[in-house]
Design an enzyme around this catalytic site. Structure first.
Site, mmCIF file in Angstrom:
data_model
loop_
_atom_site.group_PDB
_atom_site.id
_atom_site.type_symbol
_atom_site.label_atom_id
_atom_site.label_comp_id
_atom_site.label_asym_id
_atom_site.label_seq_id
_atom_site.Cartn_x
_atom_site.Cartn_y
_atom_site.Cartn_z
ATOM 1 N N ASP A 27 0.822 -1.208 0.000
ATOM 2 C CA ASP A 27 0.000 0.000 0.000
ATOM 3 C C ASP A 27 0.855 1.256 0.000
ATOM 4 O OD1 ASP A 27 -2.365 -1.483 0.019
ATOM 5 O OD2 ASP A 27 -2.403 -1.583 2.207
ATOM 6 N N LYS A 28 1.943 1.248 0.769
ATOM 7 C CA LYS A 28 2.819 2.416 0.816
ATOM 8 C C LYS A 28 3.577 2.599 -0.494
ATOM 9 C CE LYS A 28 1.978 4.889 3.860
ATOM 10 N NZ LYS A 28 1.347 6.045 3.249
ATOM 11 N N ASP A 45 0.463 -9.558 -1.137
ATOM 12 C CA ASP A 45 -0.748 -8.750 -1.001
ATOM 13 C C ASP A 45 -0.772 -7.658 -2.057
ATOM 14 O OD1 ASP A 45 -1.978 -9.683 1.669
ATOM 15 O OD2 ASP A 45 0.087 -9.263 2.237
ATOM 16 N N GLU A 53 -6.985 11.121 -13.152
ATOM 17 C CA GLU A 53 -7.205 12.303 -13.963
ATOM 18 C C GLU A 53 -6.060 13.296 -13.755
ATOM 19 O OE1 GLU A 53 -10.244 9.906 -12.968
ATOM 20 O OE2 GLU A 53 -9.685 11.433 -11.501
ATOM 21 N N LYS A 72 -6.765 19.780 -4.192
ATOM 22 C CA LYS A 72 -7.679 18.856 -3.519
ATOM 23 C C LYS A 72 -7.594 19.126 -2.021
ATOM 24 C CE LYS A 72 -7.391 16.796 -7.611
ATOM 25 N NZ LYS A 72 -6.762 17.495 -8.753
ATOM 26 N N ARG A 130 -4.668 3.425 1.330
ATOM 27 C CA ARG A 130 -5.232 2.381 2.187
ATOM 28 C C ARG A 130 -4.557 2.298 3.558
ATOM 29 N NH1 ARG A 130 -6.518 -3.173 -0.879
ATOM 30 N NH2 ARG A 130 -4.305 -3.545 -0.511
ATOM 31 N N LYS A 131 -3.742 3.267 3.917
ATOM 32 C CA LYS A 131 -3.104 3.274 5.231
ATOM 33 C C LYS A 131 -3.340 4.618 5.937
ATOM 34 C CE LYS A 131 -1.401 -0.819 5.772
ATOM 35 N NZ LYS A 131 -2.537 -1.369 4.987
ATOM 36 N N GLU A 167 -4.187 7.383 -8.857
ATOM 37 C CA GLU A 167 -4.273 6.186 -8.021
ATOM 38 C C GLU A 167 -3.339 5.113 -8.583
ATOM 39 O OE1 GLU A 167 -6.069 6.777 -5.500
ATOM 40 O OE2 GLU A 167 -7.271 8.434 -6.248
ATOM 41 N N PHE A 207 7.964 -15.202 6.921
ATOM 42 C CA PHE A 207 7.546 -14.065 6.104
ATOM 43 C C PHE A 207 8.544 -13.916 4.951
ATOM 44 C CE2 PHE A 207 6.424 -9.217 6.312
ATOM 45 C CZ PHE A 207 5.772 -9.318 5.097
#
Length: 440
Positions: free
Chosen positions: A68-69, A296, A108, A327, A302-303, A95, A288
């Site tokens: 996510d990062k 993932d 955009e 924004k 998302r964080k 995104e 791990f």
């Protein structure tokens, strides 16, 4: 001496995936308060009965190479690439998605800049340490998909103004800022420690201190707090630390535990918070090796707990990364933090939350709210009901004026994308520079 998983009597072996101790610590810290509970950090009942009550609170952090990062970093690298060449008129909403062997950006963007988006993406993936297919992503060979369109003209007409004072909000949004006196950064200790541990985990990989560490990683820190008679959470000790570090195939769990304690925890956590009862869970899943986008999928935004205040205070409905400063999800959140930190640092309260709401196309905020959790000091005769007026008189919260005052057309966004947008002392983070309100 503090305990690790291996030292806890009757604990599961290092090869057992489920660690009961970690589950108990997380459950206790995250349990919602019972009705009338005065120990919750968000509860505003400041009765003296809570003055000797303790509670646990957990914050988490991730490395810059967490999937996510990584997406946040790529999205903000795109923002910076546009701002570098066209700071005045670039409008970016980008995104990112990552999965095994593929990176997709979509959104955009309107800019006069000629940007090689594929190269920007590959450079960000390389910097995150993904340089081998065995890690789930290789910057040299991964598939890159760019799906970008121009910003909607309906939105553009809201933010295209010749003067900063006339720029409207690019979206309807509610943002929050938070500050407290727990640390020099005016941030919650649990969040500060989780962030520093995550950053240190990445550093020992990049510096070569621990050659078995791979890019992906996550940490959480549970702090035991005491609620003072004034309603202020006071950190007493670190209850537990959890670190999950992606690792090479051959390293043993014992070495992982020893190295993480010596090279990651001890250099960043003040020993005054650690005692013989502090619990450590190092790679509690026991393995791990497969991590990153191979393990993932990642997605921008998302964080939020990592980006904002570690679960303390509140955060608005929009993520931060991948957006230029028109924004208000981003610029407004920076302004709200600027206000909150300035109020606490100037002695008007011990901690506070600031809410600002905007409506698309409108120049001025719809509403401003300041909540000091009952810690208002009445400095200069200012009670809690007076703080909103103090804010209105000393901070220009029109979107264009925030951009002007915080210099948000600079290509500084990528630096914010990992290890928190707040509580940073680097020069780029102008919203962290306290405004002098001592004589107002």
């Amino acid at each position: 001496m503090s305990t690790t998983d291996a030292d806890i009597p009757d604990a599961p072996s290092a090869d057992t995936p489920n660690n009961t101790g970690a589950d108990v610590a997380m459950t206790e810290a995250a349990s919602p308060p019972a009705e009338g509970d005065t120990t919750s950090p968000s509860n505003q009942d400041n009765s003296s009965s809570s003055s000797h009550t303790t509670f646990l609170f957990t914050s988490e952090g991730v490395t810059e190479s967490h999937p996510d990062k990584l997406c946040d970093t790529i999205s903000d690298a795109v923002v910076d690439a546009c701002l570098t060449l066209d700071p005045a008129t670039s409008r970016v909403a980008c995104e990112t998605i990552v999965k095994t062997g593929v990176v997709i950006i979509f959104g955009e963007i309107s800019t006069s800049a000629s940007v090689n988006y594929e190269q920007v993406i590959r450079d960000a993936v390389r910097d995150a340490g993904y340089d081998d297919p065995a890690k789930g992503l290789d910057y040299k060979t991964c598939n890159v998909i760019v799906a970008l369109e121009e910003q909607s003209p309906d939105i553009a007409q809201c933010v295209d103004a010749t003067k900063a004072e006339e720029m409207g909000s690019g979206d309807t949004s509610t943002v929050f800022g938070y500050a407290c006196g727990e640390t020099e950064e005016k941030m919650p200790l649990s969040h500060v420690l989780a962030t520093k541990i995550s950053a240190r985990l990445a550093a020992v990989r990049k510096e070569g201190t621990l050659d078995w560490v791979r890019p992906d990683g996550k940490a959480s820190v549970t702090v035991e707090y005491m609620m003072s008679a004034e309603g202020v959470p006071v950190p007493k000790r670190v209850h537990s630390i959890v670190i999950s570090a992606q690792h090479s195939e051959e390293v043993s769990n014992d070495k992982i535990a020893a190295d993480l304690l010596e090279h990651v925890v001890q250099p960043v956590v003040d020993s005054k918070y650690l005692d013989e009862n502090t619990i450590y869970h190092f790679n509690p899943s026991a393995r791990f090796v497969i991590g990153g986008p191979h393990s993932d999928a990642g997605l921008t935004g998302r964080k939020p707990g990592v980006d904002f205040y570690g679960g303390w205070g509140s955060y608005g409905g929009g993520a931060l990364s991948g957006k230029d400063a028109t924004k208000v999800d981003r610029s407004g959140a920076y302004a709200a933090r600027w206000i909150a930190k300035s109020l606490v640092s100037n002695g008007y309260c011990s901690r506070c939350s600031v809410q600002i709401s905007y409506a698309i196309g409108l120049i001025n905020p719809i509403a401003i709210h300041v909540d000091t959790y009952g810690t208002c000091t009445a400095k200069n005769g200012k009670g809690e009901q007076d703080l909103v007026k103090l804010v209105e008189n000393n901070f220009d919260l029109r979107p264009g004026c925030i951009i002007r005052d915080l210099d948000l057309r600079r290509p500084i966004m990528r630096k914010t994308s990992a290890y928190g947008h707040f509580g940073r002392e680097e020069e780029e983070f102008k919203w962290e520079k306290v405004k002098d309100l001592s004589k107002v």
